[in-house]
Write a protein that holds these residues in place. Sequence first.
Motif, short mmCIF file in Angstrom:
data_model
loop_
_atom_site.label_atom_id
_atom_site.label_comp_id
_atom_site.label_asym_id
_atom_site.label_seq_id
_atom_site.Cartn_x
_atom_site.Cartn_y
_atom_site.Cartn_z
N SER A 152 0.84 -1.19 0.00
CA SER A 152 0.00 0.00 0.00
C SER A 152 0.88 1.24 0.00
CB SER A 152 -0.91 0.00 1.24
OG SER A 152 -0.15 0.26 2.41
N VAL A 153 0.22 2.40 0.02
CA VAL A 153 0.95 3.67 0.03
C VAL A 153 1.45 4.04 1.43
CG1 VAL A 153 -0.36 4.55 -1.93
CG2 VAL A 153 -1.15 5.04 0.39
N LEU A 154 1.17 3.24 2.43
CA LEU A 154 1.57 3.52 3.80
C LEU A 154 3.09 3.65 3.90
CD1 LEU A 154 0.35 3.68 6.74
CD2 LEU A 154 0.90 1.25 6.93
N ALA A 155 3.56 4.80 4.39
CA ALA A 155 4.99 5.03 4.55
C ALA A 155 5.50 4.32 5.80
CB ALA A 155 5.28 6.52 4.64
N SER A 156 6.80 4.12 5.87
CA SER A 156 7.38 3.33 6.95
C SER A 156 7.19 3.97 8.33
CB SER A 156 8.87 3.10 6.69
OG SER A 156 9.56 4.34 6.65
N ASP A 157 7.00 5.30 8.37
CA ASP A 157 6.84 5.95 9.66
C ASP A 157 5.38 6.30 9.96
OD1 ASP A 157 6.58 7.93 7.75
OD2 ASP A 157 7.59 9.47 8.94
N GLU A 158 4.46 5.82 9.12
CA GLU A 158 3.04 6.16 9.28
C GLU A 158 2.25 5.04 9.95
OE1 GLU A 158 1.71 9.19 5.76
OE2 GLU A 158 2.02 7.10 5.19
N LEU A 159 1.17 5.44 10.61
CA LEU A 159 0.18 4.51 11.14
C LEU A 159 -1.18 4.82 10.53
CD1 LEU A 159 1.05 4.52 14.97
CD2 LEU A 159 1.59 2.74 13.30
N ILE A 160 -1.97 3.79 10.30
CA ILE A 160 -3.36 3.97 9.91
C ILE A 160 -4.14 4.32 11.18
CG2 ILE A 160 -5.42 2.85 8.96
CD1 ILE A 160 -3.46 0.95 7.48
N THR A 161 -4.74 5.49 11.21
CA THR A 161 -5.42 5.93 12.43
C THR A 161 -6.94 5.87 12.32
OG1 THR A 161 -5.11 8.20 11.66
CG2 THR A 161 -3.56 7.36 13.30
N ALA A 162 -7.48 5.97 11.12
CA ALA A 162 -8.93 5.94 10.98
C ALA A 162 -9.33 5.68 9.54
CB ALA A 162 -9.55 7.27 11.44
N VAL A 163 -10.60 5.30 9.37
CA VAL A 163 -11.20 5.18 8.05
C VAL A 163 -12.38 6.14 8.02
CG1 VAL A 163 -12.25 3.64 6.37
CG2 VAL A 163 -10.53 2.76 7.95
N LEU A 164 -12.48 6.91 6.95
CA LEU A 164 -13.55 7.89 6.81
C LEU A 164 -14.57 7.36 5.81
CD1 LEU A 164 -11.26 11.05 6.56
CD2 LEU A 164 -12.28 10.03 8.62
N LEU A 165 -15.81 7.17 6.28
CA LEU A 165 -16.84 6.60 5.43
C LEU A 165 -18.01 7.56 5.29
CD1 LEU A 165 -15.93 4.04 7.67
CD2 LEU A 165 -16.79 2.86 5.65
N PRO A 166 -18.50 7.76 4.07
CA PRO A 166 -19.64 8.67 3.88
C PRO A 166 -20.93 8.07 4.42
CG PRO A 166 -19.08 7.59 1.81
CD PRO A 166 -18.02 7.18 2.81
N ARG A 167 -21.92 8.93 4.58
CA ARG A 167 -23.23 8.47 5.02
C ARG A 167 -23.80 7.49 4.00
NH1 ARG A 167 -28.54 9.73 4.09
NH2 ARG A 167 -27.94 11.23 2.47
#
Length: 295
Positions: A152-167
């Motif tokens: 994925s595009v996740l960088a080595s120093d990044e964390l997945i913190t949330a998912v944003l979902l529309p109504r």
Amino acid sequence: MDFLRPTSLADALSAKADQPEAVPIAGGTDVMVELNFDHRRPSALLDLTRVPELATWEPTADGGTRLGAGVPYTRIITELGARLPGLAMAARTVGSPQIRNRGTVGGNLGAASPAGDTHPVLLSVDAAVELRSVRGTRVVPVREFYTGVKRSVLASDELITAVLLPRAGGPQQFSKVGTRNAMVIAVCSFGLALHPGDGTVGTGIGSAGPTPLRATEAEWFLTGELADGDLWESPKPLTDSVRRRFGELVAEAAAPIDDVRGSAAYRRHALSVLARRTLGWAWQDYRTGGDQRCA
């Protein structure tokens, strides 16, 4: 192997910046399997289970939902079934009760496996992924998140913190085929979302390509059929030819392989059937305004 246990998001981001090779772990339903089979031996594990900011969800100003990466599947089912119907359906198909109590959408995204159960739904609703590091925050549309098999595009120093979902403005569906009824990796899966507000359709294909996929031509076809027939305003039963063509286009969008769980030909056939069925269920729900039925 180091074991890091931050108690705040700030500490977790700092730890990830200091040790980019540290593997995040929350439910551990993927990571621990890899460790147990010695498929992976990281120098450090970053335990996120004590980070409260990751374990919450909240409504957004536009009526959507910000889902913390550490919210387990069980809570999605019990707390968010009405707000996120497609995601709740997918969550019900994940593993066993014990796995659903531990596993998270954040973990599914972090693994980036094409067979992850939540990916088709996230694609169909056009969700976005919130990524954070000590450098700042960025939001990536989920359709741009996957780059290859378990990449994925996740960088080595990044964390997945949330998912944003529309109504959820209309019916949503999820269905999958497996070698048995439970505790199984999908042979293939399909997510569908109807968006009557803007007259569009969203799709997502799982376990039938190097990454989760959208069936773009199938979306265009069905969007056109619904608009040309004025079916959003005057809903009528869909013809067999429309449902069949939609299924064919979904199957054509897949890029499956032969493996121990199924052949490429079977996956394409199964996807065409799943697409026809989920469309039938979702459209019936739209026409009647009834409760969404589960696949």
